[in-house]
Write a protein that holds these residues in place. Structure first.
Motif, PDB file in Angstrom:
ATOM      1  N   SER A  72       0.844  -1.362  -0.107  1.00 19.67           N
ATOM      2  CA  SER A  72       0.099  -0.026   0.098  1.00 19.67           C
ATOM      3  C   SER A  72       0.674   1.435  -0.031  1.00 19.67           C
ATOM      4  O   SER A  72       2.136   1.373   0.465  1.00 19.67           O
ATOM      5  N   ASP A  73       0.052   2.506  -0.479  1.00 12.00           N
ATOM      6  CA  ASP A  73       1.030   3.793  -0.536  1.00 12.00           C
ATOM      7  C   ASP A  73       1.645   3.936   0.998  1.00 12.00           C
ATOM      8  O   ASP A  73       2.570   4.491   1.103  1.00 12.00           O
ATOM      9  N   THR A  74       0.781   3.830   1.865  1.00 13.47           N
ATOM     10  CA  THR A  74       1.334   3.986   3.505  1.00 13.47           C
ATOM     11  C   THR A  74       2.476   3.206   3.717  1.00 13.47           C
ATOM     12  O   THR A  74       3.132   3.771   4.629  1.00 13.47           O
ATOM     13  N   MET A  75       2.286   2.206   3.260  1.00 14.11           N
ATOM     14  CA  MET A  75       3.590   1.165   3.747  1.00 14.11           C
ATOM     15  C   MET A  75       4.691   1.529   3.011  1.00 14.11           C
ATOM     16  O   MET A  75       5.849   1.698   3.787  1.00 14.11           O
ATOM     17  N   VAL A  76       4.534   1.985   1.713  1.00 12.40           N
ATOM     18  CA  VAL A  76       5.808   2.552   1.059  1.00 12.40           C
ATOM     19  C   VAL A  76       6.208   3.433   1.551  1.00 12.40           C
ATOM     20  O   VAL A  76       7.482   3.691   1.473  1.00 12.40           O
ATOM     21  N   LYS A  77       5.579   4.433   1.849  1.00 13.53           N
ATOM     22  CA  LYS A  77       5.808   5.741   2.578  1.00 13.53           C
ATOM     23  C   LYS A  77       6.619   5.556   3.788  1.00 13.53           C
ATOM     24  O   LYS A  77       7.433   6.303   4.120  1.00 13.53           O
ATOM     25  N   ARG A  78       6.157   4.631   4.569  1.00 12.71           N
ATOM     26  CA  ARG A  78       6.683   4.401   6.067  1.00 12.71           C
ATOM     27  C   ARG A  78       8.310   3.792   5.683  1.00 12.71           C
ATOM     28  O   ARG A  78       9.005   4.104   6.452  1.00 12.71           O
ATOM     29  N   ALA A  79       8.116   3.012   4.792  1.00 17.53           N
ATOM     30  CA  ALA A  79       9.599   2.459   4.331  1.00 17.53           C
ATOM     31  C   ALA A  79      10.353   3.206   3.437  1.00 17.53           C
ATOM     32  O   ALA A  79      11.617   2.695   3.038  1.00 17.53           O
ATOM     33  N   GLU A  80      10.037   4.330   3.153  1.00 18.88           N
ATOM     34  CA  GLU A  80      10.916   5.145   1.975  1.00 18.88           C
ATOM     35  C   GLU A  80      12.221   5.273   2.572  1.00 18.88           C
ATOM     36  O   GLU A  80      12.722   5.672   3.573  1.00 18.88           O
ATOM     37  N   PHE A  81      13.128   5.213   1.600  1.00 19.25           N
ATOM     38  CA  PHE A  81      14.460   5.438   1.707  1.00 19.25           C
ATOM     39  C   PHE A  81      15.100   6.571   0.954  1.00 19.25           C
ATOM     40  O   PHE A  81      14.776   6.544  -0.121  1.00 19.25           O
ATOM     41  N   SER A  82      15.374   7.736   1.534  1.00 20.77           N
ATOM     42  CA  SER A  82      16.118   8.802   1.049  1.00 20.77           C
ATOM     43  C   SER A  82      17.312   8.951   0.302  1.00 20.77           C
ATOM     44  O   SER A  82      18.276   8.193   0.973  1.00 20.77           O
ATOM     45  N   TYR A  83      17.454   9.463  -0.855  1.00 24.43           N
ATOM     46  CA  TYR A  83      18.693   9.648  -1.537  1.00 24.43           C
ATOM     47  C   TYR A  83      19.599  10.481  -0.669  1.00 24.43           C
ATOM     48  O   TYR A  83      20.804  10.493  -0.805  1.00 24.43           O
ATOM     49  N   ALA A  84      19.306  11.207   0.524  1.00 25.43           N
ATOM     50  CA  ALA A  84      20.049  11.966   1.162  1.00 25.43           C
ATOM     51  C   ALA A  84      21.180  11.149   2.109  1.00 25.43           C
ATOM     52  O   ALA A  84      22.304  11.599   2.423  1.00 25.43           O
ATOM     53  N   HIS A  85      20.685   9.781   2.376  1.00 22.88           N
ATOM     54  CA  HIS A  85      21.614   8.908   2.871  1.00 22.88           C
ATOM     55  C   HIS A  85      22.889   8.347   1.902  1.00 22.88           C
ATOM     56  O   HIS A  85      24.092   8.256   2.482  1.00 22.88           O
ATOM     57  N   VAL A  86      22.491   8.400   0.589  1.00 19.69           N
ATOM     58  CA  VAL A  86      23.636   8.277  -0.418  1.00 19.69           C
ATOM     59  C   VAL A  86      24.502   9.497  -0.174  1.00 19.69           C
ATOM     60  O   VAL A  86      25.762   9.242  -0.369  1.00 19.69           O
ATOM     61  N   GLU A  87      24.001  10.682  -0.234  1.00 17.13           N
ATOM     62  CA  GLU A  87      24.963  11.910  -0.113  1.00 17.13           C
ATOM     63  C   GLU A  87      25.737  11.964   1.067  1.00 17.13           C
ATOM     64  O   GLU A  87      26.785  12.340   1.302  1.00 17.13           O
ATOM     65  N   ARG A  88      25.124  11.367   2.180  1.00 17.34           N
ATOM     66  CA  ARG A  88      25.900  11.519   3.372  1.00 17.34           C
ATOM     67  C   ARG A  88      27.034  10.460   3.528  1.00 17.34           C
ATOM     68  O   ARG A  88      28.242  10.873   3.727  1.00 17.34           O
ATOM     69  N   LEU A  89      26.869   9.243   2.717  1.00 14.96           N
ATOM     70  CA  LEU A  89      28.040   8.405   2.523  1.00 14.96           C
ATOM     71  C   LEU A  89      29.002   8.913   1.601  1.00 14.96           C
ATOM     72  O   LEU A  89      30.185   8.980   1.898  1.00 14.96           O
ATOM     73  N   GLU A  90      28.660   9.675   0.582  1.00 15.56           N
ATOM     74  CA  GLU A  90      29.438  10.584  -0.376  1.00 15.56           C
ATOM     75  C   GLU A  90      30.318  11.774   0.231  1.00 15.56           C
ATOM     76  O   GLU A  90      31.553  11.458   0.006  1.00 15.56           O
ATOM     77  N   GLY A  91      29.728  12.219   1.273  1.00 15.12           N
ATOM     78  CA  GLY A  91      30.570  13.193   2.133  1.00 15.12           C
ATOM     79  C   GLY A  91      31.794  12.373   2.962  1.00 15.12           C
ATOM     80  O   GLY A  91      32.870  12.829   2.899  1.00 15.12           O
ATOM     81  N   TRP A  92      31.384  11.213   3.430  1.00 15.38           N
ATOM     82  CA  TRP A  92      32.037  10.503   4.441  1.00 15.38           C
ATOM     83  C   TRP A  92      33.309   9.887   3.598  1.00 15.38           C
ATOM     84  O   TRP A  92      34.498  10.132   3.874  1.00 15.38           O
ATOM     85  N   ILE A  93      33.031   9.412   2.423  1.00 12.21           N
ATOM     86  CA  ILE A  93      34.227   8.780   1.535  1.00 12.21           C
ATOM     87  C   ILE A  93      35.001   9.871   1.194  1.00 12.21           C
ATOM     88  O   ILE A  93      36.266   9.867   1.028  1.00 12.21           O
ATOM     89  N   ASP A  94      34.361  11.051   0.583  1.00 12.78           N
ATOM     90  CA  ASP A  94      35.376  12.297   0.217  1.00 12.78           C
ATOM     91  C   ASP A  94      36.307  12.928   1.389  1.00 12.78           C
ATOM     92  O   ASP A  94      37.421  12.906   1.062  1.00 12.78           O
ATOM     93  N   ALA A  95      35.675  12.736   2.405  1.00 16.73           N
ATOM     94  CA  ALA A  95      36.660  13.318   3.809  1.00 16.73           C
ATOM     95  C   ALA A  95      37.532  12.228   3.943  1.00 16.73           C
ATOM     96  O   ALA A  95      38.992  12.554   4.248  1.00 16.73           O
ATOM     97  N   HIS A  96      37.242  11.011   4.052  1.00 13.65           N
ATOM     98  CA  HIS A  96      38.296   9.910   4.202  1.00 13.65           C
ATOM     99  C   HIS A  96      39.413   9.764   3.016  1.00 13.65           C
ATOM    100  O   HIS A  96      40.577   9.789   3.359  1.00 13.65           O
TER     101      HIS A  96
END
Length: 174
Positions: A67-91
């Motif tokens: 259902s749309d409600t379930m999908v919304k609850r389990a949504e995964f944001s692209y911001a998490h990818v960007e956070r990883l990218e920042g850590w990769i660049d810093a290291h």
């Protein structure tokens, strides 16, 4: 699955969930070694473990049958990818350029981060057919792809912090 859908035990969704779970365990083992080493990676790794549970939620909530409600609850944001990218660049900025292939080496923290990388790549491969079929958002595959790169860079950073050499790949002589 989150939507209570029944599937065979060998369904691709369950294989992907198992691989993501195993990646989380590998990350947790590496984190414990990082805590012992005091290399400063434990906070990032703890956050990654939570994001891997979110990845599991997204995999367990097929877009095609939930259902749309379930999908919304389990949504995964692209911001998490960007956070990883920042850590990769810093290291990466704190490390010497890589000029050769390295074998998994450089101390216990580093080796277990390499193991997490290898398990993460398997989890990504398990998610590819699910994203291709539209059951799982493509950002999940992107996150796992970038996460394996994070684990590689973090392994190099752990080795550098501990003053341990990364062993260089040597081709066998004929």
């Amino acid at each position: 699955l989150y939507n209570m859908e029944r599937r065979d035990k060998d369904d691709g969704a369950f294989a992907a969930l198992g691989d993501v779970d195993e990646c989380n365990v590998a990350c947790g083992i590496a984190r414990e070694f990082c805590v012992d080493a005091g290399n400063g990676l434990e906070g990032e790794l703890l956050e990654i473990q939570s994001r891997l549970l979110d990845v599991g939620s997204a995999v367990a909530t097929p877009l095609t049958t939930s259902s749309d409600t379930m999908v919304k609850r389990a949504e995964f944001s692209y911001a998490h990818v960007e956070r990883l990218e920042g850590w990769i660049d810093a290291h990466d900025a704190a490390l010497p350029p890589l000029t050769n292939f390295v074998t998994p080496s450089g101390g216990k923290s580093s080796v277990f981060l390499h193991q997490a990388r290898a398990v993460c790549r398997r989890a990504e491969r398990s998610c590819v057919p699910l994203t291709r079929d539209g059951a799982v958002p493509s950002v999940v595959r992107v996150y796992l792809n970038r996460l394996s790169d994070y684990f590689f860079t973090a392994a190099r950073r752990a080795a550098a912090f501990e003053g341990r050499a990364e062993e260089i790949y040597k081709k066998a002589s004929s």
